[in-house]
Scaffold this motif. Structure first.
Motif, PDB file in Angstrom:
ATOM      1  N   UNK A   1       4.122  -3.964  -8.366  1.00  0.00           N
ATOM      2  CA  UNK A   1       4.460  -3.071  -7.268  1.00  0.00           C
ATOM      3  C   UNK A   1       3.612  -3.367  -6.033  1.00  0.00           C
ATOM      4  N   UNK A   2       2.332  -3.577  -6.225  1.00  0.00           N
ATOM      5  CA  UNK A   2       1.437  -3.865  -5.099  1.00  0.00           C
ATOM      6  C   UNK A   2       1.826  -5.182  -4.423  1.00  0.00           C
ATOM      7  N   UNK A   3       2.179  -6.182  -5.215  1.00  0.00           N
ATOM      8  CA  UNK A   3       2.509  -7.497  -4.650  1.00  0.00           C
ATOM      9  C   UNK A   3       3.877  -7.529  -3.972  1.00  0.00           C
ATOM     10  N   UNK A   4       4.718  -6.547  -4.242  1.00  0.00           N
ATOM     11  CA  UNK A   4       6.042  -6.513  -3.627  1.00  0.00           C
ATOM     12  C   UNK A   4       7.078  -7.337  -4.374  1.00  0.00           C
TER      13      UNK A   4
ATOM     14  N   UNK B   1       0.807  -1.225   0.000  1.00  0.00           N
ATOM     15  CA  UNK B   1       0.000   0.000   0.000  1.00  0.00           C
ATOM     16  C   UNK B   1       0.836   1.268   0.000  1.00  0.00           C
ATOM     17  N   UNK B   2       2.146   1.155   0.229  1.00  0.00           N
ATOM     18  CA  UNK B   2       2.986   2.359   0.177  1.00  0.00           C
ATOM     19  C   UNK B   2       3.115   2.894  -1.248  1.00  0.00           C
ATOM     20  N   UNK B   3       2.661   2.110  -2.246  1.00  0.00           N
ATOM     21  CA  UNK B   3       2.634   2.584  -3.628  1.00  0.00           C
ATOM     22  C   UNK B   3       1.715   3.804  -3.740  1.00  0.00           C
ATOM     23  N   UNK B   4       0.704   3.856  -2.893  1.00  0.00           N
ATOM     24  CA  UNK B   4      -0.255   4.956  -2.947  1.00  0.00           C
ATOM     25  C   UNK B   4       0.242   6.215  -2.250  1.00  0.00           C
ATOM     26  N   UNK B   5       1.440   6.181  -1.671  1.00  0.00           N
ATOM     27  CA  UNK B   5       1.940   7.333  -0.934  1.00  0.00           C
ATOM     28  C   UNK B   5       3.204   7.944  -1.529  1.00  0.00           C
ATOM     29  N   UNK B   6       3.792   7.344  -2.544  1.00  0.00           N
ATOM     30  CA  UNK B   6       5.020   7.879  -3.116  1.00  0.00           C
ATOM     31  C   UNK B   6       4.716   8.686  -4.377  1.00  0.00           C
ATOM     32  N   UNK B   7       5.497   9.732  -4.582  1.00  0.00           N
ATOM     33  CA  UNK B   7       5.206  10.683  -5.658  1.00  0.00           C
ATOM     34  C   UNK B   7       5.184  10.065  -7.054  1.00  0.00           C
ATOM     35  N   UNK B   8       6.200   9.359  -7.520  1.00  0.00           N
ATOM     36  CA  UNK B   8       6.070   8.888  -8.898  1.00  0.00           C
ATOM     37  C   UNK B   8       4.947   7.869  -9.071  1.00  0.00           C
ATOM     38  N   UNK B   9       4.724   7.070  -8.038  1.00  0.00           N
ATOM     39  CA  UNK B   9       3.765   5.981  -8.173  1.00  0.00           C
ATOM     40  C   UNK B   9       2.321   6.428  -8.004  1.00  0.00           C
ATOM     41  N   UNK B  10       2.109   7.630  -7.537  1.00  0.00           N
ATOM     42  CA  UNK B  10       0.750   8.182  -7.484  1.00  0.00           C
ATOM     43  C   UNK B  10       0.178   8.394  -8.880  1.00  0.00           C
TER      44      UNK B  10
END
Length: 153
Positions: free
Chosen positions: A71-74, A14-23
């Motif tokens: 990315x979500x799956x790690x 879920x940290x994908x939803x908090x980083x600038x490029x990945x937003x």
């Protein structure tokens, strides 16, 4: 004593939803899907290169979905992933720029038959705008991914 922290700068889960490029993943999905839908809903009035626009929009939509799921799956823990992230988003930005130029050309070509095919002309104008929006999103994603990649090395 050596630290056991990970050197991988890419987020996962879920940290994908908090980083600038990945937003940018979510707007890329939405606007990329709009390009696909708008181009698919127009009529091909004469031989035109809209096949390239469809290829780019479908390819990038599917590949971005797979990229997002990775990315979500790690599964992006290898050291090659930051480089692949930069390469993919740069390539997608280049593809979408070329598709936007092709779509703009087709739209300009339709201007002479606007009275007969006004709805298709409007759809093509919307597709051109969305192509450029998606180009901007992928370019921004590529720029921020490049900055993250440079900071990680």
């Amino acid at each position: 004593m050596a630290s056991s922290t990970s050197s991988n700068p890419l987020p996962s889960g879920t940290s994908v939803f908090t980083t600038v490029p990945d937003l940018f993943f979510i707007p890329e999905f939405i606007f990329g899907g709009l390009v696909w839908t708008l181009v698919a809903s127009t009529k091909v009035l004469f031989a035109n290169p809209q096949g390239w626009v469809m290829f780019v929009s479908v390819f990038c939509f599917i590949f971005t979905t797979l990229w997002f799921l990775i990315f979500i799956s790690g599964a992006n823990k290898s050291s090659i992933w930051p480089t692949l992230d930069v390469v993919y988003h740069s390539l997608a930005a280049f593809f979408y720029l070329s598709a936007a130029v092709v779509q703009a050309y087709v739209t300009i070509s339709l201007k002479s038959v606007t009275s007969t095919f006004f709805k298709e002309y409007q759809l093509d104008i919307a597709a051109v705008v969305m192509c450029y929006v998606v180009t901007l999103l992928y370019a921004l994603h590529a720029i921020f991914s490049t900055m993250r990649w440079k900071n990680s090395s």
